[in-house]
Design an enzyme around this catalytic site. Structure first.
Site, mmCIF file in Angstrom:
data_model
loop_
_atom_site.group_PDB
_atom_site.id
_atom_site.type_symbol
_atom_site.label_atom_id
_atom_site.label_comp_id
_atom_site.label_asym_id
_atom_site.label_seq_id
_atom_site.Cartn_x
_atom_site.Cartn_y
_atom_site.Cartn_z
ATOM 1 N N ASP A 35 -6.456 5.091 -19.819
ATOM 2 C CA ASP A 35 -5.480 5.636 -19.010
ATOM 3 C C ASP A 35 -4.039 5.104 -18.708
ATOM 4 O O ASP A 35 -3.878 3.992 -19.507
ATOM 5 C CB ASP A 35 -5.981 5.507 -17.278
ATOM 6 C CG ASP A 35 -7.212 6.202 -16.944
ATOM 7 O OD1 ASP A 35 -7.369 6.971 -17.641
ATOM 8 O OD2 ASP A 35 -7.497 5.941 -15.949
ATOM 9 N N LYS A 57 -3.141 9.497 -17.294
ATOM 10 C CA LYS A 57 -2.784 10.236 -16.084
ATOM 11 C C LYS A 57 -1.800 9.499 -15.146
ATOM 12 O O LYS A 57 -1.967 8.377 -15.036
ATOM 13 C CB LYS A 57 -4.143 10.231 -14.932
ATOM 14 C CG LYS A 57 -5.284 10.462 -15.813
ATOM 15 C CD LYS A 57 -6.352 11.051 -14.792
ATOM 16 C CE LYS A 57 -7.531 10.103 -14.923
ATOM 17 N NZ LYS A 57 -8.627 10.484 -13.827
ATOM 18 N N MET A 171 -1.827 5.901 -4.352
ATOM 19 C CA MET A 171 -1.560 7.518 -4.730
ATOM 20 C C MET A 171 -0.821 7.852 -3.496
ATOM 21 O O MET A 171 -0.894 9.246 -3.491
ATOM 22 C CB MET A 171 -2.653 8.161 -4.813
ATOM 23 C CG MET A 171 -3.490 7.636 -5.998
ATOM 24 S SD MET A 171 -5.126 8.702 -6.583
ATOM 25 C CE MET A 171 -6.186 8.285 -5.177
HETATM 26 N N1 SAH Z 1 -8.748 2.474 -9.868
HETATM 27 C C1 SAH Z 1 -7.462 1.673 -9.315
HETATM 28 C C2 SAH Z 1 -6.818 2.873 -8.428
HETATM 29 C C3 SAH Z 1 -6.652 4.267 -9.347
HETATM 30 S S1 SAH Z 1 -5.757 5.296 -8.049
HETATM 31 C C4 SAH Z 1 -7.643 0.632 -8.797
HETATM 32 O O1 SAH Z 1 -8.942 0.231 -8.356
HETATM 33 O O2 SAH Z 1 -6.851 -0.168 -8.628
HETATM 34 C C5 SAH Z 1 -4.162 5.007 -8.620
HETATM 35 C C6 SAH Z 1 -3.248 4.206 -7.473
HETATM 36 O O3 SAH Z 1 -3.329 2.947 -7.533
HETATM 37 C C7 SAH Z 1 -1.536 4.379 -7.835
HETATM 38 O O4 SAH Z 1 -1.188 5.450 -7.383
HETATM 39 C C8 SAH Z 1 -1.032 3.312 -6.989
HETATM 40 O O5 SAH Z 1 -1.228 3.632 -5.757
HETATM 41 C C9 SAH Z 1 -2.332 2.298 -7.167
HETATM 42 N N2 SAH Z 1 -1.828 1.314 -8.254
HETATM 43 C C10 SAH Z 1 -2.518 0.898 -9.373
HETATM 44 N N3 SAH Z 1 -1.998 0.022 -9.844
HETATM 45 C C11 SAH Z 1 -1.156 -0.432 -9.171
HETATM 46 C C12 SAH Z 1 0.271 -1.347 -9.381
HETATM 47 N N4 SAH Z 1 0.073 -2.201 -10.356
HETATM 48 N N5 SAH Z 1 0.988 -1.312 -8.363
HETATM 49 C C13 SAH Z 1 1.080 -0.686 -7.375
HETATM 50 N N6 SAH Z 1 0.151 0.222 -7.078
HETATM 51 C C14 SAH Z 1 -0.938 0.493 -8.134
#
Ligand code: SAH
Length: 244
Positions: A35, A57, A171
């Site tokens: 991803d 995505k 998100m």
């Molecule tokens: N599975 C992932 C989340 C997927 S949804 C997890 O456990 O982290 C994707 C969302 O995660 C993004 O829209 C954002 O809100 C958050 N996100 C992921 N990485 C991030 C980062 N480095 N900094 C800020 N938000 C992050």
């Protein structure tokens, strides 16, 4: 060696926040289906000849649709021994890992889950915000901020958020105004503390702190990925910020 699809969490961005297990599986991979959220530096750890499939995505847009991703993973499992499905953060926290695992299960493909450090906790930590703090708050919730606007029946019970529990919205950047408004309508004070953290745990991390009333205006130009933290723990950042 038996064929397995590994659903692997890559952590939130800082490559050193990967698990030892995830790194081992990447070093052994025949194919990595990844991803956008997974740090591209990770792919450098893959062996020579490893195939890379980008199903990247961004939030709100899905260049490759989920059913297609499921099928790509399945097809890869027919072709290769070691399939790594690499996801940002943790595969089961808004990562659709559960859907992918079910798809494989229905087709009798062996899989395992390698949890990763979720952004929901680690990104606030890199901003100096603990999601719980003794004497301040004893629980936290992780919520999707991406629920379709104007949805007739919301799956989110906004009235249940009139608590001091720490709320972490993933998100949600594009819905920040709506989220703030819903929380104020549910009874939260307009001066309630909010932080928005963009590209957390990476060299380009940015943190904006405000209130429910002004955060939309203050954070509107932040790039994604970003998450939103609503809670009194945001105030601890003044003392605890260490990374930026
Ligand atoms: N599975 C992932 C989340 C997927 S949804 C997890 O456990 O982290 C994707 C969302 O995660 C993004 O829209 C954002 O809100 C958050 N996100 C992921 N990485 C991030 C980062 N480095 N900094 C800020 N938000 C992050």
């Amino acid at each position: 060696m038996s064929k397995t699809v590994h659903l692997v969490g890559a952590g939130p961005g800082d490559i050193e926040l990967m698990t030892v297990k995830s790194l081992r599986l990447i070093k052994e991979a025949d194919v990595i289906i990844f991803d956008r959220l997974a740090n591209p530096l990770i792919l450098k750890e893959a062996p020579q000849g490893c195939e890379f499939i980008d199903v990247g995505k961004t939030d709100g847009q899905h260049p490759v649709k989920q059913p297609e991703i499921n099928e790509i993973i399945y097809q890869s499992s027919l072709k290769y021994e070691n399939v790594v499905r690499l996801k940002g953060g943790d595969p089961f926290v808004f990562g659709r890992g559960g859907e992918e695992a079910l798809y494989l299960k229905e087709r009798n493909v062996k899989f395992d889950i390698v949890p990763g450090i979720t952004s929901a906790i680690s990104v606030p930590a890199y901003a100096g915000i603990p999601v719980t703090q003794r004497g301040v708050v004893s629980s936290f919730r992780v919520i999707t901020g991406h629920e379709a606007p104007g949805k007739a029946v919301s799956q989110i019970d906004w009235n249940s958020f009139n608590t001091d529990e720490t709320l972490v919205f993933l998100m949600g950047l594009h819905n920040l105004g709506r989220i703030s408004k819903n929380l104020m309508e549910a009874g939260k004070d307009k001066n309630y503390p909010v932080a928005v953290i963009s590209a957390g745990t990476t060299a380009t991390q940015k943190v904006v702190v405000g209130t429910l009333e002004n955060i939309e205006e203050k954070a509107k130009s932040l790039p994604t990925p970003a998450l939103i933290v609503v809670g009194k723990v945001v105030n601890l950042r003044d003392e605890l910020k260490w990374f930026d």
